[in-house]
Motif scaffolding. Structure first.
Motif, short mmCIF file in Angstrom:
data_model
loop_
_atom_site.label_atom_id
_atom_site.label_comp_id
_atom_site.label_asym_id
_atom_site.label_seq_id
_atom_site.Cartn_x
_atom_site.Cartn_y
_atom_site.Cartn_z
N VAL A 195 0.97 -1.12 -0.05
CA VAL A 195 -0.09 0.13 -0.01
C VAL A 195 0.99 1.25 -0.01
CG1 VAL A 195 -1.86 -1.13 1.12
CG2 VAL A 195 -0.21 0.18 2.47
N ALA A 196 0.24 2.44 -0.60
CA ALA A 196 1.09 3.69 -0.48
C ALA A 196 0.11 4.84 -0.49
CB ALA A 196 2.15 3.50 -1.56
N ILE A 197 0.62 5.98 -0.54
CA ILE A 197 -0.19 7.24 -0.94
C ILE A 197 0.63 7.83 -2.17
CG2 ILE A 197 -1.01 9.28 -0.35
CD1 ILE A 197 -1.11 8.28 2.68
N ALA A 198 -0.25 8.06 -3.16
CA ALA A 198 0.34 8.80 -4.25
C ALA A 198 -0.22 10.15 -4.70
CB ALA A 198 0.03 7.81 -5.75
N THR A 199 0.55 11.31 -4.79
CA THR A 199 0.19 12.31 -5.36
C THR A 199 0.43 12.69 -6.78
OG1 THR A 199 0.47 13.43 -3.13
CG2 THR A 199 0.48 14.99 -5.07
N ILE A 200 -0.54 12.94 -7.60
CA ILE A 200 -0.23 13.16 -9.03
C ILE A 200 -0.75 14.70 -9.50
CG2 ILE A 200 -1.08 12.55 -11.41
CD1 ILE A 200 -1.63 10.22 -8.58
N SER A 201 0.30 15.33 -9.80
CA SER A 201 0.09 16.68 -10.36
C SER A 201 0.07 16.78 -11.91
CB SER A 201 1.17 17.69 -9.88
OG SER A 201 1.13 17.54 -8.31
N ALA A 202 -1.12 17.43 -12.51
CA ALA A 202 -1.52 17.47 -13.74
C ALA A 202 -1.38 19.15 -14.06
CB ALA A 202 -2.56 16.87 -14.19
N PRO A 203 -0.53 19.50 -15.24
CA PRO A 203 -0.62 20.91 -15.32
C PRO A 203 -1.91 21.44 -15.94
CG PRO A 203 0.76 19.74 -17.04
CD PRO A 203 0.32 18.85 -16.10
N ALA A 204 -2.29 22.80 -15.54
CA ALA A 204 -3.44 23.21 -16.16
C ALA A 204 -3.55 23.41 -17.42
CB ALA A 204 -3.72 24.43 -15.35
N ASP A 205 -2.45 23.41 -18.31
CA ASP A 205 -2.23 23.74 -19.75
C ASP A 205 -2.42 22.22 -20.44
OD1 ASP A 205 0.41 22.91 -18.91
OD2 ASP A 205 1.27 24.60 -20.08
N SER A 206 -2.51 21.23 -19.72
CA SER A 206 -2.81 19.72 -20.41
C SER A 206 -4.06 20.06 -21.14
CB SER A 206 -2.77 18.79 -19.41
OG SER A 206 -3.60 18.99 -18.57
N PRO A 207 -4.17 19.40 -22.28
CA PRO A 207 -5.46 19.54 -22.98
C PRO A 207 -6.52 18.67 -22.41
CG PRO A 207 -3.71 18.47 -24.48
CD PRO A 207 -2.98 18.50 -23.00
N ASN A 208 -6.40 17.74 -21.46
CA ASN A 208 -7.54 16.94 -20.84
C ASN A 208 -7.40 16.99 -19.22
OD1 ASN A 208 -7.98 16.33 -23.50
ND2 ASN A 208 -6.39 14.47 -23.07
N GLU A 261 3.68 7.46 -16.93
CA GLU A 261 3.06 7.11 -18.35
C GLU A 261 1.90 7.41 -18.82
OE1 GLU A 261 4.24 3.75 -21.86
OE2 GLU A 261 5.11 3.43 -19.99
N ASP A 262 0.97 6.30 -17.79
CA ASP A 262 -0.30 6.23 -18.53
C ASP A 262 -1.13 7.56 -18.14
OD1 ASP A 262 0.36 3.58 -18.72
OD2 ASP A 262 -0.66 3.01 -16.81
N LEU A 263 -0.66 8.03 -16.99
CA LEU A 263 -1.45 9.36 -16.61
C LEU A 263 -1.01 10.63 -17.56
CD1 LEU A 263 -1.63 8.84 -12.80
CD2 LEU A 263 -3.56 8.82 -14.72
N SER A 264 0.12 10.62 -17.92
CA SER A 264 0.56 11.63 -18.94
C SER A 264 -0.07 11.43 -20.15
CB SER A 264 2.04 11.67 -19.07
OG SER A 264 2.86 11.90 -18.02
N HIS A 265 -0.26 10.04 -20.60
CA HIS A 265 -0.77 9.99 -21.94
C HIS A 265 -2.51 10.30 -21.90
CE1 HIS A 265 -1.86 8.02 -25.48
NE2 HIS A 265 -3.10 7.35 -25.01
N ALA A 266 -3.02 10.16 -20.81
CA ALA A 266 -4.63 10.64 -20.53
C ALA A 266 -4.69 11.97 -20.43
CB ALA A 266 -4.98 9.80 -19.11
N PHE A 267 -3.90 12.79 -19.74
CA PHE A 267 -3.87 14.21 -19.71
C PHE A 267 -3.35 14.97 -20.71
CE2 PHE A 267 -4.36 13.25 -15.22
CZ PHE A 267 -5.19 14.01 -14.50
N GLY A 268 -2.74 14.16 -21.42
CA GLY A 268 -2.02 14.66 -22.64
C GLY A 268 -0.94 15.82 -22.57
N ALA A 269 -0.06 15.36 -21.38
CA ALA A 269 1.01 16.37 -20.92
C ALA A 269 1.56 15.44 -19.96
CB ALA A 269 0.61 17.67 -20.61
N PRO A 270 2.91 15.89 -19.81
CA PRO A 270 3.78 15.24 -18.48
C PRO A 270 3.07 15.53 -17.25
CG PRO A 270 5.09 16.29 -19.99
CD PRO A 270 3.95 16.59 -20.53
N VAL A 271 2.89 14.63 -16.42
CA VAL A 271 2.38 14.92 -15.09
C VAL A 271 3.41 14.43 -14.11
CG1 VAL A 271 0.09 14.38 -15.80
CG2 VAL A 271 1.29 12.41 -14.88
N HIS A 272 3.47 14.89 -12.88
CA HIS A 272 4.38 14.56 -11.70
C HIS A 272 3.80 13.78 -10.76
CE1 HIS A 272 6.92 15.38 -8.25
NE2 HIS A 272 7.90 15.24 -9.11
#
Length: 276
Positions: A67-80, A111-122
């Protein structure tokens, strides 16, 4: 990107897959809602959508649950954006999936989330031995909720936003715990707190609080509500600097915390509030 909210898993019976399935992620183009706000061309803000995933679990290579806790940061200028139930279903697809360590998991998520958001996520992952280092905190600022006001309108009303244009500009930070909106598809309540930091003509606080309470029966995703608040304040009150940060309570083990600003403030603190 032609996905629409009504096509998403929201409000529908869903089979919970427990083997890795990145195809479960359901992107929705941000521009669909930004068109409603007349946001075209260069964005009038930058920012992040900060997701915290509290129910992340997988199997190690010997089949032992982790188990773990993840934080994902997606940029506001991502297409999705990514629809939140699909995000939850995607994370649950790791539940019976063997993964060769934290680095491999982090790489898959990125990799998966960057593809979904359409931009690199952290992506950051906190393992149980570091849970004790995680801290809580509330949004800082002068509380709008201290005011004893009468309210009879529960839809966003930008005309309530006024400022003292004939007086010297001010710099202040205002907060409220009374933000509530509803899911765009299901109508289920989304509870949040919001922080508004600005420099400019002093915003009339009673009108601002009434405006924020006006989201109480409004149907929109978290990210869209924050952008609506930002744009309405920017247009009505004309601050030279503006930042809007909302912390929403979690659903399905996920909380979403959108931040939008037009000046450099540094990344906002990702502190879990008491209600989160």
């Amino acid at each position: 990107m032609n996905n629409t909210p009504d096509q998403s898993p929201l409000g529908k019976s869903s089979a919970y897959r427990t083997q890795y399935a990145p195809e479960l992620l359901f992107p929705i183009a941000r521009q669909q809602k930004r068109d409603e706000l007349a946001i075209t061309g260069t964005l009038p803000f930058f920012g992040l959508d900060i997701w915290n995933a509290y129910e992340l679990s997988w199997l190690n290579m010997r089949g032992k649950p982790q188990v773990a806790i993840a934080t994902i940061s997606a940029p506001a200028d991502s297409p999705n954006i990514v629809e939140s139930k699909s995000f939850k279903l995607y994370l649950n697809s790791f539940n019976q999936t063997r993964v060769a360590g934290i680095d491999a998991l982090q790489s898959l998520l990125r990799e998966d989330l960057s593809h979904a958001f359409g931009a690199p996520v952290h992506v950051t992952i906190v393992e149980p031995e570091h849970f004790g280092k995680l801290t809580m905190g509330e949004l800082e600022g002068l509380s709008l909720d201290r005011m004893d006001i009468e309210v009879d309108d529960y839809s966003p009303a930008p005309h309530l936003l006024t400022a003292r244009f004939n007086e010297a500009p001010v710099e202040e930070t205002l907060v409220s715990n009374l933000l509530k909106s509803n899911c765009l598809v299901t109508g289920q309540p989304d509870w949040g707190s919001v922080q508004i930091a600005y420099v400019g003509p002093q915003i009339e606080q009673e009108g601002l609080l009434r405006y924020l309470i006006g989201f109480r029966e409004h149907n929109e995703f978290h990210e869209q509500c924050v952008e609506r608040i930002f744009m309405d304040i920017l247009r009505q009150c004309k601050p030279t600097k503006l930042a809007v940060y909302a912390r929403y309570t979690r659903r399905g083990g996920l909380d979403i915390n959108p931040w939008r600003a037009n000046f450099s403030t540094g990344r906002p603190p990702n502190l879990r509030g008491a209600r989160q």
